[in-house]
Design an enzyme around this catalytic site. Sequence first.
Site, PDB file in Angstrom:
ATOM      1  N   GLU A 178     -29.062 -44.331 -67.951  1.00  0.00           N
ATOM      2  CA  GLU A 178     -27.890 -44.252 -68.014  1.00  0.00           C
ATOM      3  C   GLU A 178     -27.705 -46.013 -69.620  1.00  0.00           C
ATOM      4  O   GLU A 178     -26.583 -46.190 -69.966  1.00  0.00           O
ATOM      5  CB  GLU A 178     -27.094 -45.318 -66.324  1.00  0.00           C
ATOM      6  CG  GLU A 178     -26.685 -44.202 -65.729  1.00  0.00           C
ATOM      7  CD  GLU A 178     -26.568 -44.994 -64.336  1.00  0.00           C
ATOM      8  OE1 GLU A 178     -26.236 -45.740 -64.458  1.00  0.00           O
ATOM      9  OE2 GLU A 178     -25.694 -43.958 -63.437  1.00  0.00           O
ATOM     10  N   HIS A 212     -18.205 -42.581 -63.535  1.00  0.00           N
ATOM     11  CA  HIS A 212     -18.359 -42.206 -62.162  1.00  0.00           C
ATOM     12  C   HIS A 212     -17.633 -41.716 -61.420  1.00  0.00           C
ATOM     13  O   HIS A 212     -17.869 -41.664 -60.227  1.00  0.00           O
ATOM     14  CB  HIS A 212     -19.152 -43.479 -61.775  1.00  0.00           C
ATOM     15  CG  HIS A 212     -20.699 -44.512 -62.371  1.00  0.00           C
ATOM     16  ND1 HIS A 212     -20.490 -44.643 -63.180  1.00  0.00           N
ATOM     17  CD2 HIS A 212     -21.616 -44.298 -61.471  1.00  0.00           C
ATOM     18  CE1 HIS A 212     -21.646 -44.776 -63.892  1.00  0.00           C
ATOM     19  NE2 HIS A 212     -22.209 -45.280 -62.535  1.00  0.00           N
TER      20      HIS A 212
END
Length: 333
Positions: A178, A212
């Site tokens: 990420e 997310h």
Amino acid sequence: MQLLFAQPLITTSSAHLVSLGLCAAYVGSLYLSKNARIKFSHGHAKGSLNGPNGYDERGRDHPDVIRARLVAVSIATVLCCLGVFGVIFYHIGADWKNLGIATKATALRLGLHLSFSSSTIDVLPHLVVPFLFFGPLFASYLGGQLPGQRYWTWQRNVAERFFGIMGLRTYWVGPITEEIVFRACVLSVYHLSGASRYRMIFLGPLTFGLAHVHHAWETFNRYGRNVAAAKRAIFSSIFQFAYTTLFGFLASFLFLRTGSIFPPITAHIFCNTIGVPELTWELRRYPKQKKAIIIAYLIGIAGFVYTLLPWTKTNDNFYWAQDGDPRHSSAKY
């Protein structure tokens, strides 16, 4: 040709499109493989998606899903890095003689190097975030949960937590991939467009927050596919978007301030380890130490503010040229 360029290589619009493409590539990789996709059974009201509950369901915490997704995001991360390389290589002239320059320029912008100070690895940038969490760490100390204390064991707190299949996702592959994609790749692309550091810090992390939001679909299905489940999914997504974006601001600052991807990675791992601070719960659990806990939180915040700039200062960093650096008054991209 130098590794830094006198003019922006791409437009702001192109930077937006590329950054969204990087985000889509990373999140999309979670759904391309059949083994990586979560699965819901019809008519299931509520329960665990990952245990023997009598339903043929696989949530994001199912071991098979985790394994497939670890492979998927690892491949996606490599492809995103190659995408940044492609942008640079194309715009400096897609000629084999420029291959070495494009490779070095990409590695430089992705921050794939350790920061050094006085011929030693500079550890101070990695300590800023732990300082901020001085309060939660003090609460863990009160509970005897720190290394060497009565409730801490190597097997449970290290081996099982960090090296099980969920630990590999939460503390290793997840944070590393990420940060490389949503910090190094996204911010390097915006920098190539001539974006200011403040715009990169406060706008770049929005893609990280958006990445997310897709968890809302699993929440909706897990809790019954009804109005209550929809509300839960919406509120949980808003909360997750908020704190991942806030963390993104900090991680972006660390990346630009140090010119290295490693401080954001260690900060991400540390935050995943500690979790979201729960001051109210800690005050209820340790009522006799309320003042001490509050003071510890205040010390952490004050220490973080005091150390943020000096501990992250890095020489020879083109992302954040210091006063007196000849690049400070002459932008390079």
